[in-house]
Design an enzyme around this catalytic site. Structure first.
Site, short mmCIF file in Angstrom:
data_model
loop_
_atom_site.label_atom_id
_atom_site.label_comp_id
_atom_site.label_asym_id
_atom_site.label_seq_id
_atom_site.Cartn_x
_atom_site.Cartn_y
_atom_site.Cartn_z
CB CYS A 154 55.89 47.24 67.31
SG CYS A 154 55.56 46.38 68.84
CB CYS A 155 54.97 49.94 62.51
SG CYS A 155 53.33 50.67 62.39
CD1 TRP A 156 56.99 57.21 63.64
CD2 TRP A 156 58.47 56.10 64.89
NE1 TRP A 156 57.69 58.14 64.37
CE2 TRP A 156 58.61 57.48 65.15
CE3 TRP A 156 59.30 55.22 65.57
CZ2 TRP A 156 59.54 57.99 66.05
CZ3 TRP A 156 60.23 55.73 66.46
CH2 TRP A 156 60.33 57.09 66.70
CG LEU B 74 57.99 50.58 67.37
CD1 LEU B 74 58.86 50.33 66.15
CD2 LEU B 74 58.41 49.68 68.53
#
Length: 151
Positions: free
Chosen positions: A64-66, A108
């Site tokens: 996960c990342c932004w 995210l």
């Protein structure tokens, strides 16, 4: 199943992801912001989760990342990993069926709690299909990892 999870930020959806995986009976290995003292940078923590899959210490991973884009790019640099950025259940099902994806990448920013559960339902219900063309494509990707394919 052992699932490696990474996130570059300690966001509610990342914590929900870990809790949901554990509730479903999975053993969860954490990286990045989900693991105190670990490198939180998206490239590093996504690579760590992907390497767990490549090494066999995890069966699958969720990175996960932004936006989910950087996490998927980093994970896909690890040979043997087929990471798919999924924003909905249909895409998650297709990634498992047609691409035999072994790493799920999530945003995210865009993933709500209900959508997360739908994506996980589809991801874990899915499996690699038997279609010959799909299998040939996945085999081709494996050769790309080994640099056996010439242009």
């Amino acid at each position: 199943m052992r699932i490696s999870v990474s996130s570059d930020m300690d966001e509610p959806v990342a914590r929900l992801l870990v809790a949901e995986l554990r509730e479903r009976g999975h053993e969860v290995l954490t990286h990045g912001a989900l693991s105190p003292g670990a490198d939180e940078r998206w490239a590093m923590c996504s690579e760590a989760a992907a390497r767990d899959v490549a090494a066999g210490t995890a069966d699958q991973a969720v990175v996960c990342c932004w936006t989910g884009t950087g996490a998927s790019i980093a994970a896909n640099k690890v040979p043997g990993v087929r990471a798919a950025l999924c924003a909905d259940a249909y895409t998650a099902d297709g990634a498992r069926r047609w691409n035999d994806a072994n790493v799920l990448a999530l945003s995210l920013r865009l993933t709500s709690a209900p959508v997360l559960k739908e994506i996980l339902d589809a991801w874990f219900a899915g499996a690699a299909g038997e279609d010959a063309e799909d299998r040939e494509n996945v085999t081709h990707i494996g050769r790309l990892d080994l640099r056996e394919v010439s242009s």
